[in-house]
Design a protein around this motif. Structure first.
Motif, PDB file in Angstrom:
ATOM      1  N   LEU A  44       0.847  -1.183   0.000  1.00 36.42           N
ATOM      2  CA  LEU A  44       0.000   0.000   0.000  1.00 36.42           C
ATOM      3  C   LEU A  44       0.886   1.237   0.000  1.00 36.42           C
ATOM      4  O   LEU A  44       2.015   1.197   0.499  1.00 36.42           O
ATOM      5  CB  LEU A  44      -0.902   0.044   1.238  1.00 36.42           C
ATOM      6  N   ALA A  45       0.366   2.326  -0.547  1.00 31.75           N
ATOM      7  CA  ALA A  45       1.070   3.612  -0.487  1.00 31.75           C
ATOM      8  C   ALA A  45       0.185   4.623   0.224  1.00 31.75           C
ATOM      9  O   ALA A  45      -1.017   4.718  -0.051  1.00 31.75           O
ATOM     10  CB  ALA A  45       1.409   4.106  -1.890  1.00 31.75           C
ATOM     11  N   ARG A  46       0.779   5.363   1.156  1.00 36.30           N
ATOM     12  CA  ARG A  46       0.018   6.407   1.849  1.00 36.30           C
ATOM     13  C   ARG A  46      -0.347   7.523   0.879  1.00 36.30           C
ATOM     14  O   ARG A  46       0.360   7.791  -0.088  1.00 36.30           O
ATOM     15  CB  ARG A  46       0.825   6.984   3.003  1.00 36.30           C
ATOM     16  N   SER A  47      -1.430   8.194   1.190  1.00 36.20           N
ATOM     17  CA  SER A  47      -1.885   9.280   0.322  1.00 36.20           C
ATOM     18  C   SER A  47      -0.818  10.362   0.184  1.00 36.20           C
ATOM     19  O   SER A  47      -0.674  10.976  -0.877  1.00 36.20           O
ATOM     20  CB  SER A  47      -3.183   9.891   0.866  1.00 36.20           C
ATOM     21  N   GLU A  48      -0.035  10.597   1.247  1.00 36.65           N
ATOM     22  CA  GLU A  48       0.996  11.629   1.184  1.00 36.65           C
ATOM     23  C   GLU A  48       2.023  11.317   0.092  1.00 36.65           C
ATOM     24  O   GLU A  48       2.464  12.203  -0.644  1.00 36.65           O
ATOM     25  CB  GLU A  48       1.707  11.754   2.535  1.00 36.65           C
ATOM     26  N   ALA A  49       2.414  10.036  -0.014  1.00 32.85           N
ATOM     27  CA  ALA A  49       3.387   9.643  -1.028  1.00 32.85           C
ATOM     28  C   ALA A  49       2.800   9.751  -2.422  1.00 32.85           C
ATOM     29  O   ALA A  49       3.459  10.192  -3.374  1.00 32.85           O
ATOM     30  CB  ALA A  49       3.877   8.220  -0.762  1.00 32.85           C
ATOM     31  N   VAL A  50       1.535   9.319  -2.571  1.00 33.52           N
ATOM     32  CA  VAL A  50       0.882   9.370  -3.875  1.00 33.52           C
ATOM     33  C   VAL A  50       0.703  10.814  -4.337  1.00 33.52           C
ATOM     34  O   VAL A  50       1.000  11.161  -5.489  1.00 33.52           O
ATOM     35  CB  VAL A  50      -0.473   8.640  -3.835  1.00 33.52           C
ATOM     36  N   LEU A  51       0.241  11.674  -3.438  1.00 29.31           N
ATOM     37  CA  LEU A  51      -0.018  13.068  -3.803  1.00 29.31           C
ATOM     38  C   LEU A  51       1.273  13.853  -4.026  1.00 29.31           C
ATOM     39  O   LEU A  51       1.288  14.825  -4.790  1.00 29.31           O
ATOM     40  CB  LEU A  51      -0.872  13.737  -2.728  1.00 29.31           C
ATOM     41  N   LYS A  52       2.358  13.436  -3.379  1.00 28.74           N
ATOM     42  CA  LYS A  52       3.638  14.081  -3.647  1.00 28.74           C
ATOM     43  C   LYS A  52       4.089  13.785  -5.071  1.00 28.74           C
ATOM     44  O   LYS A  52       4.622  14.667  -5.769  1.00 28.74           O
ATOM     45  CB  LYS A  52       4.692  13.583  -2.660  1.00 28.74           C
ATOM     46  N   ALA A  53       3.846  12.557  -5.528  1.00 27.60           N
ATOM     47  CA  ALA A  53       4.225  12.179  -6.894  1.00 27.60           C
ATOM     48  C   ALA A  53       3.244  12.727  -7.922  1.00 27.60           C
ATOM     49  O   ALA A  53       3.644  13.107  -9.032  1.00 27.60           O
ATOM     50  CB  ALA A  53       4.304  10.655  -7.006  1.00 27.60           C
ATOM     51  N   LEU A  54       1.963  12.771  -7.550  1.00 29.28           N
ATOM     52  CA  LEU A  54       0.911  13.198  -8.478  1.00 29.28           C
ATOM     53  C   LEU A  54      -0.042  14.143  -7.740  1.00 29.28           C
ATOM     54  O   LEU A  54      -1.122  13.727  -7.302  1.00 29.28           O
ATOM     55  CB  LEU A  54       0.141  11.984  -9.008  1.00 29.28           C
ATOM     56  N   PRO A  55       0.321  15.403  -7.603  1.00 28.97           N
ATOM     57  CA  PRO A  55      -0.477  16.330  -6.787  1.00 28.97           C
ATOM     58  C   PRO A  55      -1.924  16.474  -7.233  1.00 28.97           C
ATOM     59  O   PRO A  55      -2.808  16.725  -6.398  1.00 28.97           O
ATOM     60  CB  PRO A  55       0.280  17.655  -6.941  1.00 28.97           C
ATOM     61  N   ALA A  56      -2.196  16.310  -8.518  1.00 31.89           N
ATOM     62  CA  ALA A  56      -3.553  16.551  -9.015  1.00 31.89           C
ATOM     63  C   ALA A  56      -4.385  15.281  -9.126  1.00 31.89           C
ATOM     64  O   ALA A  56      -5.514  15.328  -9.611  1.00 31.89           O
ATOM     65  CB  ALA A  56      -3.477  17.235 -10.391  1.00 31.89           C
ATOM     66  N   THR A  57      -3.841  14.154  -8.677  1.00 31.38           N
ATOM     67  CA  THR A  57      -4.560  12.907  -8.873  1.00 31.38           C
ATOM     68  C   THR A  57      -5.835  12.859  -8.039  1.00 31.38           C
ATOM     69  O   THR A  57      -5.914  13.417  -6.945  1.00 31.38           O
ATOM     70  CB  THR A  57      -3.668  11.693  -8.519  1.00 31.38           C
ATOM     71  N   CYS A  94      -1.283  -0.989  -4.377  1.00 30.57           N
ATOM     72  CA  CYS A  94      -0.177  -0.941  -5.344  1.00 30.57           C
ATOM     73  C   CYS A  94      -0.120  -2.177  -6.252  1.00 30.57           C
ATOM     74  O   CYS A  94       0.895  -2.391  -6.939  1.00 30.57           O
ATOM     75  CB  CYS A  94       1.148  -0.778  -4.602  1.00 30.57           C
ATOM     76  N   ASN A  95      -1.149  -3.003  -6.239  1.00 29.27           N
ATOM     77  CA  ASN A  95      -1.196  -4.188  -7.106  1.00 29.27           C
ATOM     78  C   ASN A  95       0.035  -5.073  -6.953  1.00 29.27           C
ATOM     79  O   ASN A  95       0.549  -5.614  -7.928  1.00 29.27           O
ATOM     80  CB  ASN A  95      -1.365  -3.783  -8.577  1.00 29.27           C
ATOM     81  N   LEU A  96       0.507  -5.217  -5.732  1.00 31.39           N
ATOM     82  CA  LEU A  96       1.625  -6.101  -5.422  1.00 31.39           C
ATOM     83  C   LEU A  96       1.248  -6.938  -4.206  1.00 31.39           C
ATOM     84  O   LEU A  96       0.873  -6.383  -3.163  1.00 31.39           O
ATOM     85  CB  LEU A  96       2.895  -5.312  -5.106  1.00 31.39           C
ATOM     86  N   PHE A  97       1.381  -8.267  -4.365  1.00 31.23           N
ATOM     87  CA  PHE A  97       1.018  -9.188  -3.296  1.00 31.23           C
ATOM     88  C   PHE A  97       2.072 -10.296  -3.228  1.00 31.23           C
ATOM     89  O   PHE A  97       2.586 -10.746  -4.253  1.00 31.23           O
ATOM     90  CB  PHE A  97      -0.355  -9.812  -3.559  1.00 31.23           C
ATOM     91  N   PHE A  98       2.358 -10.720  -2.009  1.00 28.99           N
ATOM     92  CA  PHE A  98       3.292 -11.822  -1.816  1.00 28.99           C
ATOM     93  C   PHE A  98       2.600 -12.882  -0.970  1.00 28.99           C
ATOM     94  O   PHE A  98       2.201 -12.616   0.172  1.00 28.99           O
ATOM     95  CB  PHE A  98       4.567 -11.344  -1.118  1.00 28.99           C
ATOM     96  N   PHE A  99       2.438 -14.062  -1.537  1.00 29.50           N
ATOM     97  CA  PHE A  99       1.832 -15.186  -0.844  1.00 29.50           C
ATOM     98  C   PHE A  99       2.969 -16.118  -0.429  1.00 29.50           C
ATOM     99  O   PHE A  99       3.558 -16.792  -1.269  1.00 29.50           O
ATOM    100  CB  PHE A  99       0.819 -15.882  -1.745  1.00 29.50           C
ATOM    101  N   LEU A 122      -1.510 -11.862   8.127  1.00 30.16           N
ATOM    102  CA  LEU A 122      -1.404 -10.844   7.086  1.00 30.16           C
ATOM    103  C   LEU A 122      -0.540  -9.681   7.524  1.00 30.16           C
ATOM    104  O   LEU A 122      -0.455  -9.357   8.708  1.00 30.16           O
ATOM    105  CB  LEU A 122      -2.792 -10.310   6.713  1.00 30.16           C
ATOM    106  N   ALA A 123       0.075  -9.038   6.545  1.00 27.23           N
ATOM    107  CA  ALA A 123       0.842  -7.822   6.804  1.00 27.23           C
ATOM    108  C   ALA A 123       0.756  -6.907   5.591  1.00 27.23           C
ATOM    109  O   ALA A 123       0.346  -7.320   4.498  1.00 27.23           O
ATOM    110  CB  ALA A 123       2.306  -8.159   7.097  1.00 27.23           C
ATOM    111  N   VAL A 124       1.148  -5.671   5.809  1.00 27.48           N
ATOM    112  CA  VAL A 124       1.171  -4.664   4.747  1.00 27.48           C
ATOM    113  C   VAL A 124       2.558  -4.034   4.711  1.00 27.48           C
ATOM    114  O   VAL A 124       3.170  -3.800   5.749  1.00 27.48           O
ATOM    115  CB  VAL A 124       0.102  -3.573   5.016  1.00 27.48           C
ATOM    116  N   VAL A 125       3.047  -3.773   3.508  1.00 27.76           N
ATOM    117  CA  VAL A 125       4.266  -3.000   3.323  1.00 27.76           C
ATOM    118  C   VAL A 125       3.861  -1.629   2.803  1.00 27.76           C
ATOM    119  O   VAL A 125       3.201  -1.525   1.762  1.00 27.76           O
ATOM    120  CB  VAL A 125       5.234  -3.667   2.327  1.00 27.76           C
ATOM    121  N   GLU A 126       4.227  -0.582   3.541  1.00 27.15           N
ATOM    122  CA  GLU A 126       3.955   0.776   3.075  1.00 27.15           C
ATOM    123  C   GLU A 126       5.062   1.187   2.105  1.00 27.15           C
ATOM    124  O   GLU A 126       6.223   1.275   2.483  1.00 27.15           O
ATOM    125  CB  GLU A 126       3.892   1.744   4.256  1.00 27.15           C
ATOM    126  N   MET A 127       4.673   1.424   0.870  1.00 29.39           N
ATOM    127  CA  MET A 127       5.639   1.770  -0.166  1.00 29.39           C
ATOM    128  C   MET A 127       5.911   3.274  -0.156  1.00 29.39           C
ATOM    129  O   MET A 127       4.968   4.078  -0.134  1.00 29.39           O
ATOM    130  CB  MET A 127       5.108   1.349  -1.530  1.00 29.39           C
TER     131      MET A 127
END
Length: 255
Positions: free
Chosen positions: A135-148, A163-168, A227-232
């Motif tokens: 997952l990516a936090r909104s802060e990281a996404v908006l920094k890369a794409l402010p108008a998204t 982020c469409n990434l999964f590890f089983f 389960l776990a999450v990696v913050e990208m």
């Protein structure tokens, strides 16, 4: 560790709006910066040292089996093209049953995918869990794409985008795919979905008081998996190509 990577390349069937918009026969074949999306994804996976086999699941495998450029993108990796199931969750379940674990999963529309993102994700997946998602936090996404403009997963104290990434990691992860499939089957029956989650959990999410940790614990109980999450830290890792505006955005970023 020798790792198999599964690429979900299913589409919305004949007349997929995105494929029509791009003028191709299948969404996975859409050209981005001179290369079909599926080849960009396969090349990023092949650049990860642990990945030894790449399996692409698509409705019509024959579309890709004769592609010399796709095989070239796979580099040193074994490449297999197999038939997709009728939904993403069913494809993942089938992939786990046929390919086993550990299994790295992404999608063919992850056109910006980079090997360094994959490296970061794998390096930060906890070793004591059965499955992990990026997952990516909104802060990281908006920094890369402010108008998204995005639909966020809203938890207490933070918003995220997938982020469409999964590890089983272990066989127990099949429970995740089965739980996912159950939610897919009930997506048009909100009452059943809420009942499955539990009213308390659902209400806390709706009012923004459900923590990500609590959500993972509830899903873990439902699926029987840890389960776990990696913050990208990479905001662009949350960008996929799901509609024409996404395609225009990605092509502009890579122009």
């Amino acid at each position: 560790m020798s790792l198999t990577a599964l690429v979900l390349a299913g589409s919305r069937g004949p007349g997929d709006p995105l494929a029509v918009y791009a003028g191709v026969s299948h969404k996975a074949l859409i050209d981005v910066a001179g290369t079909p999306m599926i080849e960009r994804v396969v090349a990023a996976l092949a650049a990860v040292e642990e990945v030894s086999r790449i399996v692409v699941m698509i409705e019509i495998p024959e579309q890709l089996r004769e592609s010399a450029s796709l095989r070239a993108a796979a580099g040193k990796c074994e490449l297999q093209i197999i038939a997709a199931a009728d939904s993403p969750s069913s494809s993942v379940a089938a992939g786990l049953q046929q390919l086993g674990t550990p299994l790295l999963v992404t999608t063919a529309d992850h056109a910006l995918l980079r090997s360094e993102w994959l490296r970061y994700f794998l390096d930060h997946c906890p070793r004591d869990v059965d499955a992990c998602a990026a997952l990516a936090r909104s802060e990281a996404v908006l920094k890369a794409l402010p108008a998204t403009r995005r639909t966020w997963l809203r938890f207490r104290g933070a918003r995220y985008s997938g982020c469409n990434l999964f590890f089983f990691a272990t066989p127990a992860a099949i429970g995740i795919a089965r739980t996912w499939r159950a939610f897919e089957a009930e997506r048009k029956q909100p009452l059943k979905m809420v009942t499955r989650l539990g009213w308390s959990v659902a209400l806390r999410y709706l009012v923004g008081q459900l923590s990500l940790k609590a959500a993972l614990q509830r899903l873990g109980r439902l699926s029987g998996a840890r389960l776990a999450v990696v913050e990208m830290p990479f905001g662009l890792a949350a960008v996929d190509v799901d509609k024409p505006s996404d395609l225009d955005l990605v092509r502009g970023l890579l122009a």
